[in-house]
Motif scaffolding. Sequence first.
Motif, PDB file in Angstrom:
ATOM      1  N   UNK A 189       0.803  -1.217   0.000  1.00  0.00           N
ATOM      2  CA  UNK A 189       0.000   0.000   0.000  1.00  0.00           C
ATOM      3  C   UNK A 189       0.840   1.272   0.000  1.00  0.00           C
ATOM      4  N   UNK A 190       2.158   1.122   0.134  1.00  0.00           N
ATOM      5  CA  UNK A 190       3.046   2.277  -0.047  1.00  0.00           C
ATOM      6  C   UNK A 190       2.943   2.795  -1.474  1.00  0.00           C
ATOM      7  N   UNK A 191       2.407   1.970  -2.371  1.00  0.00           N
ATOM      8  CA  UNK A 191       2.197   2.404  -3.756  1.00  0.00           C
ATOM      9  C   UNK A 191       1.278   3.619  -3.850  1.00  0.00           C
ATOM     10  N   UNK A 192       0.547   3.943  -2.786  1.00  0.00           N
ATOM     11  CA  UNK A 192      -0.343   5.111  -2.843  1.00  0.00           C
ATOM     12  C   UNK A 192       0.448   6.406  -3.055  1.00  0.00           C
ATOM     13  N   UNK A 193       1.748   6.383  -2.762  1.00  0.00           N
ATOM     14  CA  UNK A 193       2.558   7.593  -2.964  1.00  0.00           C
ATOM     15  C   UNK A 193       3.094   7.669  -4.392  1.00  0.00           C
ATOM     16  N   UNK A 194       2.847   6.635  -5.202  1.00  0.00           N
ATOM     17  CA  UNK A 194       3.476   6.561  -6.525  1.00  0.00           C
ATOM     18  C   UNK A 194       3.104   7.731  -7.418  1.00  0.00           C
ATOM     19  N   UNK A 195       1.806   8.018  -7.542  1.00  0.00           N
ATOM     20  CA  UNK A 195       1.379   9.096  -8.447  1.00  0.00           C
ATOM     21  C   UNK A 195       1.878  10.469  -7.984  1.00  0.00           C
ATOM     22  N   UNK A 196       1.715  10.844  -6.686  1.00  0.00           N
ATOM     23  CA  UNK A 196       2.272  12.132  -6.251  1.00  0.00           C
ATOM     24  C   UNK A 196       3.789  12.194  -6.414  1.00  0.00           C
ATOM     25  N   UNK A 197       4.484  11.063  -6.178  1.00  0.00           N
ATOM     26  CA  UNK A 197       5.942  11.060  -6.350  1.00  0.00           C
ATOM     27  C   UNK A 197       6.309  11.271  -7.806  1.00  0.00           C
ATOM     28  N   UNK A 198       5.584  10.599  -8.714  1.00  0.00           N
ATOM     29  CA  UNK A 198       5.862  10.763 -10.138  1.00  0.00           C
ATOM     30  C   UNK A 198       5.629  12.194 -10.593  1.00  0.00           C
ATOM     31  N   UNK A 199       4.680  12.867  -9.945  1.00  0.00           N
ATOM     32  CA  UNK A 199       4.382  14.260 -10.293  1.00  0.00           C
ATOM     33  C   UNK A 199       5.239  15.257  -9.517  1.00  0.00           C
ATOM     34  N   UNK A 200       6.100  14.745  -8.619  1.00  0.00           N
ATOM     35  CA  UNK A 200       6.966  15.620  -7.826  1.00  0.00           C
ATOM     36  C   UNK A 200       6.218  16.443  -6.803  1.00  0.00           C
ATOM     37  N   UNK A 201       5.145  15.884  -6.210  1.00  0.00           N
ATOM     38  CA  UNK A 201       4.335  16.631  -5.248  1.00  0.00           C
ATOM     39  C   UNK A 201       4.280  15.890  -3.908  1.00  0.00           C
ATOM     40  N   UNK A 202       5.455  15.780  -3.275  1.00  0.00           N
ATOM     41  CA  UNK A 202       5.521  15.097  -1.973  1.00  0.00           C
ATOM     42  C   UNK A 202       6.073  15.995  -0.873  1.00  0.00           C
ATOM     43  N   UNK A 203       6.102  17.285  -1.101  1.00  0.00           N
ATOM     44  CA  UNK A 203       6.829  18.154  -0.175  1.00  0.00           C
ATOM     45  C   UNK A 203       5.944  18.837   0.861  1.00  0.00           C
ATOM     46  N   UNK A 204       4.661  18.962   0.621  1.00  0.00           N
ATOM     47  CA  UNK A 204       3.809  19.713   1.541  1.00  0.00           C
ATOM     48  C   UNK A 204       3.269  18.845   2.663  1.00  0.00           C
ATOM     49  N   UNK A 205       2.939  19.497   3.785  1.00  0.00           N
ATOM     50  CA  UNK A 205       2.375  18.783   4.935  1.00  0.00           C
ATOM     51  C   UNK A 205       0.998  18.238   4.605  1.00  0.00           C
ATOM     52  N   UNK A 229      -1.873  11.517   2.126  1.00  0.00           N
ATOM     53  CA  UNK A 229      -1.372  10.208   1.713  1.00  0.00           C
ATOM     54  C   UNK A 229      -1.381   9.222   2.885  1.00  0.00           C
ATOM     55  N   UNK A 230      -1.127   9.729   4.093  1.00  0.00           N
ATOM     56  CA  UNK A 230      -1.219   8.875   5.272  1.00  0.00           C
ATOM     57  C   UNK A 230      -2.630   8.339   5.463  1.00  0.00           C
ATOM     58  N   UNK A 231      -3.609   9.201   5.245  1.00  0.00           N
ATOM     59  CA  UNK A 231      -5.008   8.778   5.354  1.00  0.00           C
ATOM     60  C   UNK A 231      -5.350   7.751   4.288  1.00  0.00           C
ATOM     61  N   UNK A 232      -4.917   8.026   3.046  1.00  0.00           N
ATOM     62  CA  UNK A 232      -5.204   7.098   1.948  1.00  0.00           C
ATOM     63  C   UNK A 232      -4.546   5.745   2.204  1.00  0.00           C
ATOM     64  N   UNK A 233      -3.334   5.765   2.732  1.00  0.00           N
ATOM     65  CA  UNK A 233      -2.648   4.513   3.063  1.00  0.00           C
ATOM     66  C   UNK A 233      -3.461   3.698   4.067  1.00  0.00           C
ATOM     67  N   UNK A 234      -3.959   4.344   5.103  1.00  0.00           N
ATOM     68  CA  UNK A 234      -4.753   3.639   6.114  1.00  0.00           C
ATOM     69  C   UNK A 234      -6.059   3.119   5.526  1.00  0.00           C
ATOM     70  N   UNK A 235      -6.692   3.911   4.679  1.00  0.00           N
ATOM     71  CA  UNK A 235      -7.955   3.485   4.072  1.00  0.00           C
ATOM     72  C   UNK A 235      -7.754   2.277   3.171  1.00  0.00           C
ATOM     73  N   UNK A 236      -6.715   2.308   2.355  1.00  0.00           N
ATOM     74  CA  UNK A 236      -6.488   1.175   1.453  1.00  0.00           C
ATOM     75  C   UNK A 236      -6.043  -0.055   2.235  1.00  0.00           C
ATOM     76  N   UNK A 237      -5.289   0.165   3.318  1.00  0.00           N
ATOM     77  CA  UNK A 237      -4.894  -0.956   4.162  1.00  0.00           C
ATOM     78  C   UNK A 237      -6.116  -1.616   4.776  1.00  0.00           C
ATOM     79  N   UNK A 238      -7.081  -0.803   5.242  1.00  0.00           N
ATOM     80  CA  UNK A 238      -8.309  -1.351   5.813  1.00  0.00           C
ATOM     81  C   UNK A 238      -9.103  -2.114   4.758  1.00  0.00           C
ATOM     82  N   UNK A 239      -9.201  -1.556   3.560  1.00  0.00           N
ATOM     83  CA  UNK A 239      -9.938  -2.223   2.488  1.00  0.00           C
ATOM     84  C   UNK A 239      -9.279  -3.542   2.117  1.00  0.00           C
ATOM     85  N   UNK A 240      -7.957  -3.539   1.976  1.00  0.00           N
ATOM     86  CA  UNK A 240      -7.247  -4.766   1.616  1.00  0.00           C
ATOM     87  C   UNK A 240      -7.354  -5.807   2.720  1.00  0.00           C
TER      88      UNK A 240
END
Length: 319
Positions: A45-61, A67-78
Amino acid sequence: MAEPTTVAPPASAACGLPIPDAAPRAAAVPFGLVRAARPRQWIKNVLVVAAPAAAGQLVSRHTALQLGIVFLLFTAAAAGVYLVNDARDAHADRAHPVKCRRPVAAGDVPVPVAYGTGAGLALGAVIGGAVLCNALTAALLAAYLAMQCAYCLRLKHVLVVDLAVVTTGFLMRAMIGGVALSIPLSRWFLITTGFGALFMVAAKRYSEAVQMAGHDGRTRALLTEYTTGYLRFVWQLAAGAAVLGYCLWALESGGTANGSLLPWRQLSVIAFILAVLRYAVFADRGTAGAPEDVVLRDRPLAVIGLAWAAMYAMAVADL
């Protein structure tokens, strides 16, 4: 004359362990549920950062929090899918030398508890996506769950479609970070990620087929329908397509951009190809049945991955 039917032994008996009590201890159920949720699989589920990383948008709080929320949501779904799948496959898993130790198959978690907890996690993930992210995130989570339910019920028994469904699950993981942050998804990103996922999925199936040769399909009936030659062809084809897609994307920009010292994006092709070649070693040996173990335990692959990440980061930063 009808053939005699065979009765599968209890899970623990098939594994050479003591037969579990009919009613597991209440204290053991929560630990069994956590184990059934596959904590080691959460790395996917770390793959959730793939699209923002590819777009170079990982710097803001805000991005990090979302992304932390999305990671938890996808982890719960999986985790919900894993629980429901284990409940349905408990009988078949008891014939597998490794899967028979899964909590549901071993009797540590009752089947109704697995079904109920899995359904609750799945529903909570969709609701959380709508409330904490946006409607598209909730829709993608719902589509993932619907697809996985169809997989558990029927599609896992359909040739080629089973590979496509598992691959799409990985692709959805990679897409959801961009969807949650409203980041456009590049066609090259989707092509490379999709074929890269198919490479790993086919290599996993190939490894399972090699390891379970001679077991007459007792563990996964579809493995007897695939030949090892066909599965090898699929993962080799997918690996080539993933490499081609990445190369076309990396070379699309031409030379250095904005005065960068070196063409880091183009140079990252070297690390990407080396990573594919390194993973292919395990696929060829038939030891890629657990992709998370390969990724976490192989030091050369980890070093190559870090080198790729460093080059990609410098490309994004125009250094």
